[in-house]
Design an enzyme around this catalytic site. Sequence first.
Site, PDB file in Angstrom:
ATOM      1  N   TYR A  77      -8.173 -54.228  37.270  1.00  0.00           N
ATOM      2  CA  TYR A  77      -7.042 -53.420  37.728  1.00  0.00           C
ATOM      3  C   TYR A  77      -5.776 -53.878  37.033  1.00  0.00           C
ATOM      4  O   TYR A  77      -5.580 -55.072  36.774  1.00  0.00           O
ATOM      5  CB  TYR A  77      -6.879 -53.547  39.247  1.00  0.00           C
ATOM      6  CG  TYR A  77      -5.763 -52.694  39.803  1.00  0.00           C
ATOM      7  CD1 TYR A  77      -5.841 -51.303  39.750  1.00  0.00           C
ATOM      8  CD2 TYR A  77      -4.637 -53.268  40.380  1.00  0.00           C
ATOM      9  CE1 TYR A  77      -4.815 -50.514  40.243  1.00  0.00           C
ATOM     10  CE2 TYR A  77      -3.612 -52.491  40.879  1.00  0.00           C
ATOM     11  CZ  TYR A  77      -3.705 -51.114  40.812  1.00  0.00           C
ATOM     12  OH  TYR A  77      -2.689 -50.332  41.292  1.00  0.00           O
ATOM     13  N   ASP A 125       9.392 -53.846  42.412  1.00  0.00           N
ATOM     14  CA  ASP A 125       8.441 -52.746  42.271  1.00  0.00           C
ATOM     15  C   ASP A 125       9.044 -51.459  42.843  1.00  0.00           C
ATOM     16  O   ASP A 125       8.636 -50.960  43.886  1.00  0.00           O
ATOM     17  CB  ASP A 125       7.138 -53.108  42.994  1.00  0.00           C
ATOM     18  CG  ASP A 125       6.067 -52.041  42.837  1.00  0.00           C
ATOM     19  OD1 ASP A 125       6.135 -51.264  41.865  1.00  0.00           O
ATOM     20  OD2 ASP A 125       5.154 -51.989  43.695  1.00  0.00           O
ATOM     21  N   ASP A 165      -2.072 -48.496  37.248  1.00  0.00           N
ATOM     22  CA  ASP A 165      -1.094 -47.911  38.172  1.00  0.00           C
ATOM     23  C   ASP A 165      -0.066 -47.121  37.361  1.00  0.00           C
ATOM     24  O   ASP A 165       0.705 -47.693  36.595  1.00  0.00           O
ATOM     25  CB  ASP A 165      -0.423 -49.053  38.932  1.00  0.00           C
ATOM     26  CG  ASP A 165       0.597 -48.604  39.951  1.00  0.00           C
ATOM     27  OD1 ASP A 165       0.886 -47.396  40.019  1.00  0.00           O
ATOM     28  OD2 ASP A 165       1.121 -49.481  40.666  1.00  0.00           O
ATOM     29  N   ASP A 222       2.250 -45.226  38.818  1.00  0.00           N
ATOM     30  CA  ASP A 222       3.358 -44.931  39.735  1.00  0.00           C
ATOM     31  C   ASP A 222       3.401 -43.432  40.088  1.00  0.00           C
ATOM     32  O   ASP A 222       2.394 -42.855  40.449  1.00  0.00           O
ATOM     33  CB  ASP A 222       4.681 -45.420  39.160  1.00  0.00           C
ATOM     34  CG  ASP A 222       4.852 -46.929  39.289  1.00  0.00           C
ATOM     35  OD1 ASP A 222       4.129 -47.547  40.083  1.00  0.00           O
ATOM     36  OD2 ASP A 222       5.712 -47.495  38.599  1.00  0.00           O
ATOM     37  N   HIS A 261      -3.988 -44.010  38.543  1.00  0.00           N
ATOM     38  CA  HIS A 261      -3.655 -43.367  39.816  1.00  0.00           C
ATOM     39  C   HIS A 261      -2.189 -42.990  39.861  1.00  0.00           C
ATOM     40  O   HIS A 261      -1.316 -43.685  39.331  1.00  0.00           O
ATOM     41  CB  HIS A 261      -4.078 -44.194  41.033  1.00  0.00           C
ATOM     42  CG  HIS A 261      -3.438 -45.537  41.177  1.00  0.00           C
ATOM     43  ND1 HIS A 261      -2.146 -45.712  41.599  1.00  0.00           N
ATOM     44  CD2 HIS A 261      -3.925 -46.786  40.989  1.00  0.00           C
ATOM     45  CE1 HIS A 261      -1.864 -46.992  41.673  1.00  0.00           C
ATOM     46  NE2 HIS A 261      -2.927 -47.678  41.285  1.00  0.00           N
ATOM     47  N   GLU A 265       0.883 -41.491  42.534  1.00  0.00           N
ATOM     48  CA  GLU A 265       1.199 -41.495  43.959  1.00  0.00           C
ATOM     49  C   GLU A 265       2.151 -40.370  44.336  1.00  0.00           C
ATOM     50  O   GLU A 265       2.736 -39.713  43.473  1.00  0.00           O
ATOM     51  CB  GLU A 265       1.778 -42.847  44.361  1.00  0.00           C
ATOM     52  CG  GLU A 265       3.076 -43.197  43.689  1.00  0.00           C
ATOM     53  CD  GLU A 265       3.359 -44.685  43.748  1.00  0.00           C
ATOM     54  OE1 GLU A 265       4.414 -45.049  44.303  1.00  0.00           O
ATOM     55  OE2 GLU A 265       2.547 -45.478  43.233  1.00  0.00           O
ATOM     56  N   CYS A 271       7.374 -50.469  46.890  1.00  0.00           N
ATOM     57  CA  CYS A 271       6.061 -51.034  47.172  1.00  0.00           C
ATOM     58  C   CYS A 271       5.430 -50.318  48.356  1.00  0.00           C
ATOM     59  O   CYS A 271       6.082 -50.057  49.366  1.00  0.00           O
ATOM     60  CB  CYS A 271       6.190 -52.528  47.467  1.00  0.00           C
ATOM     61  SG  CYS A 271       4.665 -53.277  48.076  1.00  0.00           S
ATOM     62  N   ARG A 321      -3.137 -41.326  44.767  1.00  0.00           N
ATOM     63  CA  ARG A 321      -2.724 -42.245  45.825  1.00  0.00           C
ATOM     64  C   ARG A 321      -1.776 -41.506  46.764  1.00  0.00           C
ATOM     65  O   ARG A 321      -0.877 -40.797  46.310  1.00  0.00           O
ATOM     66  CB  ARG A 321      -2.015 -43.461  45.223  1.00  0.00           C
ATOM     67  CG  ARG A 321      -1.306 -44.318  46.264  1.00  0.00           C
ATOM     68  CD  ARG A 321      -0.696 -45.550  45.645  1.00  0.00           C
ATOM     69  NE  ARG A 321       0.522 -45.962  46.360  1.00  0.00           N
ATOM     70  CZ  ARG A 321       1.231 -47.035  46.088  1.00  0.00           C
ATOM     71  NH1 ARG A 321       0.862 -47.829  45.100  1.00  0.00           N
ATOM     72  NH2 ARG A 321       2.334 -47.327  46.783  1.00  0.00           N
ATOM     73  N   GLU A 376      -3.062 -45.469  50.785  1.00  0.00           N
ATOM     74  CA  GLU A 376      -2.321 -46.726  50.830  1.00  0.00           C
ATOM     75  C   GLU A 376      -1.999 -47.138  52.259  1.00  0.00           C
ATOM     76  O   GLU A 376      -1.737 -46.313  53.134  1.00  0.00           O
ATOM     77  CB  GLU A 376      -1.018 -46.583  50.033  1.00  0.00           C
ATOM     78  CG  GLU A 376      -0.152 -47.837  49.970  1.00  0.00           C
ATOM     79  CD  GLU A 376      -0.809 -48.999  49.240  1.00  0.00           C
ATOM     80  OE1 GLU A 376      -1.865 -49.468  49.718  1.00  0.00           O
ATOM     81  OE2 GLU A 376      -0.264 -49.443  48.213  1.00  0.00           O
ATOM     82  N   ASN A 380      -6.899 -51.070  48.983  1.00  0.00           N
ATOM     83  CA  ASN A 380      -5.966 -51.996  48.354  1.00  0.00           C
ATOM     84  C   ASN A 380      -5.905 -53.272  49.190  1.00  0.00           C
ATOM     85  O   ASN A 380      -5.293 -53.303  50.254  1.00  0.00           O
ATOM     86  CB  ASN A 380      -4.581 -51.352  48.254  1.00  0.00           C
ATOM     87  CG  ASN A 380      -3.564 -52.263  47.588  1.00  0.00           C
ATOM     88  OD1 ASN A 380      -3.892 -53.328  47.088  1.00  0.00           O
ATOM     89  ND2 ASN A 380      -2.311 -51.833  47.588  1.00  0.00           N
TER      90      ASN A 380
END
Length: 307
Positions: free
Chosen positions: A48, A62, A89, A91, A116, A118, A126, A161, A191, A213
């Site tokens: 990952y 983040d 990731d 974002d 992924h 989101e 985060c 996500r 998440e 996660n």
Amino acid sequence: MLSTSVTPSEKRKAMRAGLASGTLQRYPGAFTPLTGPLIQQLGFEGVYISGAVMAAELGLPDIGMTTLTEVAQRGREISRMTDLPTLIDADTGFGEAMNVARAVHELEDAGVSGLHLEDQVNPKRCGHLDGKEVVSLDLAVQRIAAAVSARRDSDLVIMARTDIRGVSGLEAAKDRAKALEAAGADAIFPEAMASLEEFAAIREAVDVPILANMTEFGKSALFTHQQLQDVGVNIAIHPVSLLRIAMGAIERELGLLQQTGTLDGAVERMQTRSRLYELNDYAAYNAFDEGVFNFEVPVGHRGDGDA
């Protein structure tokens, strides 16, 4: 030597096969390219690449401050160092539909196996902090549809996500997961689930693979791999774990150096030079061109040198 001999296409097929295997896929987070081969050698199924880690390495929080260029570069550096599939990731896709499409192309070219996206509002935060905001269902669906439409390799895994559990509750998360699946998502990343029962509820709501996660200090307990598999989770990530382990050790040993003026007492806890050479594959470089690397790789022991 130099990079993996497994093609991005082969790794993407392997990721899809793993997600369909019925066996939990374990993806520790690589915080440097060097940790990629270590994860592979220790027998995990994938690697990952965490957005939180990429931001932290740059000294940033983040909150979506990393750029597509920075993320793609890190994805390329880590993906080339391992035969395993890599999940990155992305974002919020670095913008909306056209930005998402470009992100997919750049990350495909970087050699990742999956990404992924989101459904948070920009600037994101985060996923295990309070105060998140999510975009409308229409916009969340549009991001995933754009990604699916943009990919050139049909085996690239597009994962959706959703952070809506922490905003509107589990039922909203189930509804959004279904809509993201209908938009073409190959897998769902719900998440900040609060319990195994919540993971099981998402599993029941969708037909595609789901991700757990397992980040420390977050909203979710650190369930075992067996517990996650038992409720139907297909892939578990440990995104920031290796960075936290490393930074904890660094801080402790730097404190020792400051107090005593030497790291002699820490040598036994360090990775040996010979082990570093194994991960860097020095022997292969030596065999390839003795005119460039003409030395014997040392056997690991306390006195194996300081290089």
